[in-house]
Design a protein around this motif. Structure first.
Motif, mmCIF file in Angstrom:
data_model
loop_
_atom_site.group_PDB
_atom_site.id
_atom_site.type_symbol
_atom_site.label_atom_id
_atom_site.label_comp_id
_atom_site.label_asym_id
_atom_site.label_seq_id
_atom_site.Cartn_x
_atom_site.Cartn_y
_atom_site.Cartn_z
ATOM 1 N N GLU A 1 -5.265 -2.556 -3.540
ATOM 2 C CA GLU A 1 -6.433 -3.322 -3.436
ATOM 3 C C GLU A 1 -5.994 -4.805 -3.705
ATOM 4 O OE1 GLU A 1 -10.767 -4.597 -5.459
ATOM 5 O OE2 GLU A 1 -9.925 -2.550 -5.612
ATOM 6 N N THR A 2 -6.287 -5.777 -3.098
ATOM 7 C CA THR A 2 -6.067 -7.219 -3.335
ATOM 8 C C THR A 2 -7.186 -8.129 -3.764
ATOM 9 O OG1 THR A 2 -4.342 -7.372 -1.680
ATOM 10 C CG2 THR A 2 -5.275 -9.359 -2.393
ATOM 11 N N ARG A 3 -7.137 -8.795 -4.937
ATOM 12 C CA ARG A 3 -8.152 -9.654 -5.441
ATOM 13 C C ARG A 3 -7.767 -11.126 -5.778
ATOM 14 N NH1 ARG A 3 -11.454 -5.969 -10.119
ATOM 15 N NH2 ARG A 3 -12.168 -4.365 -8.865
ATOM 16 N N GLU B 1 -3.806 -14.745 -6.264
ATOM 17 C CA GLU B 1 -4.102 -13.731 -5.017
ATOM 18 C C GLU B 1 -3.289 -12.579 -5.442
ATOM 19 O OE1 GLU B 1 -6.228 -12.872 -1.509
ATOM 20 O OE2 GLU B 1 -6.018 -14.479 -2.876
ATOM 21 N N THR B 2 -3.995 -11.403 -6.028
ATOM 22 C CA THR B 2 -3.322 -10.354 -6.909
ATOM 23 C C THR B 2 -3.381 -9.018 -6.311
ATOM 24 O OG1 THR B 2 -3.632 -11.542 -8.898
ATOM 25 C CG2 THR B 2 -3.005 -9.148 -8.870
ATOM 26 N N THR B 3 -2.436 -8.324 -5.850
ATOM 27 C CA THR B 3 -2.404 -7.021 -5.249
ATOM 28 C C THR B 3 -1.904 -5.797 -6.223
ATOM 29 O OG1 THR B 3 -2.152 -7.918 -2.914
ATOM 30 C CG2 THR B 3 -1.543 -5.378 -3.462
ATOM 31 N N THR C 1 -0.200 -2.565 -7.019
ATOM 32 C CA THR C 1 0.732 -1.566 -6.415
ATOM 33 C C THR C 1 0.630 -0.187 -6.859
ATOM 34 O OG1 THR C 1 2.483 -2.403 -7.558
ATOM 35 C CG2 THR C 1 2.334 -3.292 -5.444
#
Length: 452
Positions: free
Chosen positions: A219-221, A244-246, A248
């Motif tokens: 998910e990316t937030r 912009e954070t994903t 992993t």
């Protein structure tokens, strides 16, 4: 030579000194005679240069050198004769008129100058055998050791993948990649790949970890935060940013079984050996905290029993250093005096009192050390340098070379060693009694005694 005391105000003294031209001229001639066998001049054999010729060639420079030496020796004599110990370097006021200076250098006029000083006050040392000091003592309990082992286990706990679709909770470890932007522009240091973050650890910018709660693998937030006002980078401090954070990977913490196998992962033979090491470390920590409290009591007692005027210039120097540090810290933390429920004027007054105390205690400790021939050996300083080097793995030689080539840095290491040796000397004479206390009492803050 004539010496007249013109000012005697508290610890301030000033003298008017007059040195006859004949005395200066005699010393200049003696110096030229000494140079006669050392200088080489064209047209003269070694040792055969007439003093009169030397005076024409070197007279002015030799006179200046002689006057400088004469002033220093004269001042030393004035201070020694009166038993003065100087708090600061003497302030010497020499003639400024060019013609007067030329006449003095030419031996035609007496030298008249003033020297102003600030002296260290004389005071009687207290009877240290009359001091009573309570030494707080904490026994290391089994529960203290167990708590320490648990903290070690928590710091070394394993994590396991929560699986596809699982959402992150507080305490979970989330591996993230991110790109940080301010005003939609990426900034230096704002990009990271495969960075593990334990939610709730407080290791990231305030607000970042909280916004990872509920995130799933893949998910990316967009995480929005504001850099603290006291952030290390001035270009980022206080500014809002978006990351912009994903995610992993999302992992849950595993319970650590505290047993012999766990101890072996830490390089210990067994759990029992780990507990012994933890107990020894706690005992050392408690002893260090106890030492600080005993030292505080002792300094308070020295302060109470040695009331005298501290040299104003030394107090001002100490205050200036403290005030600069206080202002820098407040600026870094984005605080004002109002935030500390005080005013700048009140804070200045309080810190001047602290500076005065520090200077007086420094003079008292120095006097005790001098009278009892307490010294710091080169071996003790070397051990302190080695300890500093050990604190910076991989840079040991750099640290060693720094201290060995920097006398001021060595003096900063020597000072606390000297102070501790003086404190130990006093404690040997004082009546020290053990006082059992709890761990909480040992580490309790004394907000009203921050001046020590």
């Amino acid at each position: 030579m004539q010496v007249k005391e013109t000012v005697a105000d508290g610890l301030k003294r000033e003298f008017q000194v007059s040195v006859p031209a004949a005395d200066i001229d005699a010393q200049v001639d003696a110096r030229l005679v000494d140079l006669k066998d050392k200088v080489k001049l064209n047209g003269f054999r070694p040792g055969k240069v007439p003093v009169s010729h030397l005076k024409r060639v070197y007279g002015r420079s030799v006179a200046a050198e002689t006057i400088d030496k004469l002033v220093r020796e004269t001042n030393d004599g004035i201070f020694a004769e009166r038993g003065f110990r100087l708090a600061t370097e003497p302030k010497i006021t020499m003639p400024q008129d060019q013609k007067e200076v030329e006449d003095i250098l030419a031996g035609k006029s007496d030298l008249n100058y003033t020297v102003a000083i600030e002296v260290v006050p004389t005071f009687e040392l207290a009877d240290f055998k009359s001091f009573s000091v309570e030494k707080p003592v904490v026994e290391v309990s089994d529960s203290d050791v167990d708590d320490a082992i648990k903290r070690i286990a928590d710091a070394n706990r394993a994590y396991s993948d929560k699986g596809e679709g699982a959402k992150a909770e507080t305490g979970d470890r989330v591996t993230v990649s991110f790109v940080g932007k301010i005003d939609d522009v990426a900034f230096d240091g704002g990009t990271g790949s495969d960075i593990p973050v334990v939610i709730g650890s407080g290791s990231f910018i305030p607000g970042f970890e909280d916004q990872l709660v509920g995130i799933a693998q893949g998910e990316t937030r967009t995480i929005k935060v504001t850099f603290p006002a006291n952030y290390a980078s001035e270009t980022l401090a206080g500014k809002p940013a978006e990351f912009e954070t994903t995610a992993t990977k999302v992992e849950a913490p595993q319970e650590t079984t505290i047993d012999d196998e766990f101890a072996k992962t830490l390089g210990m033979e067994s759990l029992e050996k780990l507990k012994e090491a933890a107990k020894a470390r706690l005992a050392a920590e408690y002893a260090g905290a106890s030492r600080m409290r005993v030292k505080r009591q002792l300094l308070d007692r020295l302060d109470e029993t040695h009331k005298f005027e501290a040299p104003p210039s030394l107090v001002e120097q100490e205050f200036a250093v403290m005030w600069q540090s206080i202002n820098a810290e407040m600026q870094q933390n984005g605080k004002t005096f109002a935030d500390e429920e005080t005013t700048e004027e009140a804070a200045r007054e309080e810190y001047r009192k602290i500076a005065d105390r520090r200077v007086r205690l420094g003079l008292v400790l120095s006097e005790i050390g001098e009278k009892n021939k307490i010294q710091v050996t080169d071996d003790e300083v070397s051990r302190a340098v080695i300890e500093r080097a050990r604190q910076m793995p991989g840079r040991e030689k750099e640290v060693w070379d720094f201290y060995r080539s920097n006398n001021e840095a060595l003096a900063q290491l020597r000072a606390p060693i000297y102070e501790d040796k003086v404190v130990d000397y006093i404690l040997e004479l004082a009546n020290v009694t053990d006082k059992p206390v709890t761990r909480e009492e040992l580490y309790k803050d004394d907000d009203d005694k921050t001046a020590a």
